[in-house]
Design a protein around this motif. Structure first.
Motif, PDB file in Angstrom:
ATOM      1  N   ALA A  85       0.849  -1.198   0.000  1.00 49.40           N
ATOM      2  CA  ALA A  85       0.000   0.000   0.000  1.00 49.40           C
ATOM      3  C   ALA A  85       0.882   1.244   0.000  1.00 49.40           C
ATOM      4  N   ARG A  86       1.917   1.219   0.823  1.00 49.55           N
ATOM      5  CA  ARG A  86       2.844   2.350   0.882  1.00 49.55           C
ATOM      6  C   ARG A  86       3.522   2.558  -0.468  1.00 49.55           C
ATOM      7  N   GLN A  87       3.922   1.469  -1.116  1.00 60.06           N
ATOM      8  CA  GLN A  87       4.569   1.559  -2.427  1.00 60.06           C
ATOM      9  C   GLN A  87       3.638   2.217  -3.438  1.00 60.06           C
ATOM     10  N   ALA A  88       2.382   1.799  -3.457  1.00 64.38           N
ATOM     11  CA  ALA A  88       1.420   2.374  -4.399  1.00 64.38           C
ATOM     12  C   ALA A  88       1.243   3.862  -4.148  1.00 64.38           C
ATOM     13  N   LEU A  89       1.136   4.260  -2.875  1.00 66.28           N
ATOM     14  CA  LEU A  89       0.975   5.683  -2.541  1.00 66.28           C
ATOM     15  C   LEU A  89       2.238   6.478  -2.853  1.00 66.28           C
ATOM     16  N   ASP A  90       3.400   5.911  -2.565  1.00 63.34           N
ATOM     17  CA  ASP A  90       4.662   6.599  -2.867  1.00 63.34           C
ATOM     18  C   ASP A  90       4.819   6.846  -4.367  1.00 63.34           C
ATOM     19  N   GLU A  91       4.449   5.840  -5.161  1.00 55.86           N
ATOM     20  CA  GLU A  91       4.566   6.003  -6.609  1.00 55.86           C
ATOM     21  C   GLU A  91       3.564   7.025  -7.139  1.00 55.86           C
ATOM     22  N   LEU A  92       2.379   7.045  -6.573  1.00 56.28           N
ATOM     23  CA  LEU A  92       1.384   8.049  -6.973  1.00 56.28           C
ATOM     24  C   LEU A  92       1.867   9.449  -6.586  1.00 56.28           C
ATOM     25  N   GLU A  93       2.427   9.576  -5.386  1.00 56.79           N
ATOM     26  CA  GLU A  93       2.958  10.873  -4.950  1.00 56.79           C
ATOM     27  C   GLU A  93       4.086  11.338  -5.863  1.00 56.79           C
ATOM     28  N   ALA A  94       4.979  10.433  -6.233  1.00 57.91           N
ATOM     29  CA  ALA A  94       6.093  10.793  -7.116  1.00 57.91           C
ATOM     30  C   ALA A  94       5.584  11.282  -8.466  1.00 57.91           C
ATOM     31  N   THR A  95       4.554  10.635  -8.979  1.00 57.34           N
ATOM     32  CA  THR A  95       3.963  11.057 -10.251  1.00 57.34           C
ATOM     33  C   THR A  95       3.416  12.479 -10.136  1.00 57.34           C
ATOM     34  N   TRP A  96       2.664  12.743  -9.067  1.00 60.49           N
ATOM     35  CA  TRP A  96       2.069  14.065  -8.901  1.00 60.49           C
ATOM     36  C   TRP A  96       3.114  15.120  -8.608  1.00 60.49           C
ATOM     37  N   ARG A  97       4.135  14.782  -7.835  1.00 61.08           N
ATOM     38  CA  ARG A  97       5.208  15.759  -7.591  1.00 61.08           C
ATOM     39  C   ARG A  97       5.902  16.140  -8.891  1.00 61.08           C
ATOM     40  N   GLY A  98       6.094  15.164  -9.757  1.00 59.81           N
ATOM     41  CA  GLY A  98       6.697  15.439 -11.056  1.00 59.81           C
ATOM     42  C   GLY A  98       5.829  16.377 -11.878  1.00 59.81           C
ATOM     43  N   ARG A  99       4.530  16.160 -11.844  1.00 60.50           N
ATOM     44  CA  ARG A  99       3.609  17.033 -12.584  1.00 60.50           C
ATOM     45  C   ARG A  99       3.621  18.453 -12.022  1.00 60.50           C
ATOM     46  N   VAL A 100       3.609  18.565 -10.703  1.00 59.31           N
ATOM     47  CA  VAL A 100       3.625  19.893 -10.074  1.00 59.31           C
ATOM     48  C   VAL A 100       4.933  20.609 -10.410  1.00 59.31           C
ATOM     49  N   ASP A 101       6.050  19.884 -10.355  1.00 58.62           N
ATOM     50  CA  ASP A 101       7.342  20.490 -10.697  1.00 58.62           C
ATOM     51  C   ASP A 101       7.357  20.978 -12.146  1.00 58.62           C
ATOM     52  N   ARG A 102       6.804  20.169 -13.061  1.00 54.79           N
ATOM     53  CA  ARG A 102       6.761  20.591 -14.471  1.00 54.79           C
ATOM     54  C   ARG A 102       5.871  21.814 -14.657  1.00 54.79           C
ATOM     55  N   MET A 103       4.723  21.848 -13.955  1.00 59.70           N
ATOM     56  CA  MET A 103       3.839  23.015 -14.054  1.00 59.70           C
ATOM     57  C   MET A 103       4.533  24.258 -13.504  1.00 59.70           C
ATOM     58  N   SER A 104       5.247  24.112 -12.382  1.00 61.53           N
ATOM     59  CA  SER A 104       5.962  25.234 -11.799  1.00 61.53           C
ATOM     60  C   SER A 104       7.035  25.753 -12.753  1.00 61.53           C
ATOM     61  N   ASP A 105       7.724  24.830 -13.425  1.00 59.68           N
ATOM     62  CA  ASP A 105       8.740  25.241 -14.392  1.00 59.68           C
ATOM     63  C   ASP A 105       8.118  26.022 -15.543  1.00 59.68           C
ATOM     64  N   LEU A 106       6.931  25.582 -15.988  1.00 61.41           N
ATOM     65  CA  LEU A 106       6.254  26.271 -17.083  1.00 61.41           C
ATOM     66  C   LEU A 106       5.756  27.660 -16.675  1.00 61.41           C
ATOM     67  N   LEU A 107       5.322  27.777 -15.430  1.00 64.23           N
ATOM     68  CA  LEU A 107       4.783  29.043 -14.962  1.00 64.23           C
ATOM     69  C   LEU A 107       5.878  30.062 -14.643  1.00 64.23           C
ATOM     70  N   GLY A 108       7.090  29.583 -14.449  1.00 70.82           N
ATOM     71  CA  GLY A 108       8.188  30.499 -14.213  1.00 70.82           C
ATOM     72  C   GLY A 108       8.635  30.556 -12.765  1.00 70.82           C
ATOM     73  N   PRO A 109       9.666  31.380 -12.504  1.00 70.51           N
ATOM     74  CA  PRO A 109      10.252  31.458 -11.173  1.00 70.51           C
ATOM     75  C   PRO A 109       9.269  32.030 -10.153  1.00 70.51           C
ATOM     76  N   GLY A 110       9.437  31.588  -8.919  1.00 68.63           N
ATOM     77  CA  GLY A 110       8.627  32.118  -7.838  1.00 68.63           C
ATOM     78  C   GLY A 110       7.268  31.450  -7.675  1.00 68.63           C
ATOM     79  N   THR A 111       7.018  30.380  -8.425  1.00 71.96           N
ATOM     80  CA  THR A 111       5.721  29.719  -8.313  1.00 71.96           C
ATOM     81  C   THR A 111       5.751  28.536  -7.355  1.00 71.96           C
ATOM     82  N   ARG A 112       6.910  28.166  -6.890  1.00 73.30           N
ATOM     83  CA  ARG A 112       7.010  27.026  -5.954  1.00 73.30           C
ATOM     84  C   ARG A 112       6.995  27.473  -4.547  1.00 73.30           C
TER      85      ARG A 112
END
Length: 112
Positions: A85-112
């Motif tokens: 269960a922890r593995q499934a949640l960790d992998e889901l979190e990693a996926t979403w963190r990657g998406r948030v990081d990519r969105m922040s990069d697209l939006l520019g500095p100061g968005t994180r």
């Protein structure tokens, strides 16, 4: 979709089993001991058959195992069950963190 080594069906069964408070309580009781199904049934205001069905859901999800000893069926937490269960949640979190990081990069500095 495959989450790491876990397939959708196994992740679905795992979280379906964990979604019920009675099943989570059964899992906690089995983590500290090896109660029999009859002993578990005494702890809940429901029929023996209902507790047996809860245990079966946990067993299908791979969260508990049953072992017959004489006339009793002992229930114990399956090794690595909570880790899946922890593995499934960790992998889901990693996926979403990657998406948030990519969105922040697209939006520019100061968005994180």
């Amino acid at each position: 979709m495959v989450v790491g080594e876990l397939r959708d069906e196994s992740v679905d069964a795992l979280f379906h089993a964990l979604a019920d408070p009675t099943r989570r309580d059964i899992l906690r009781r089995c983590a500290v001991g090896e109660p029999s199904v009859s002993r578990l049934a005494q702890a809940y205001p429901m029929s023996f058959a209902a507790v047996q069905k809860h245990v079966a859901v946990l067993q299908r999800a791979g969260l508990v195992t049953k072992e017959r000893r004489g006339r009793e069926q002992l229930v114990r937490t399956a090794a690595g069950a909570v880790g899946r269960a922890r593995q499934a949640l960790d992998e889901l979190e990693a996926t979403w963190r990657g998406r948030v990081d990519r969105m922040s990069d697209l939006l520019g500095p100061g968005t994180r």
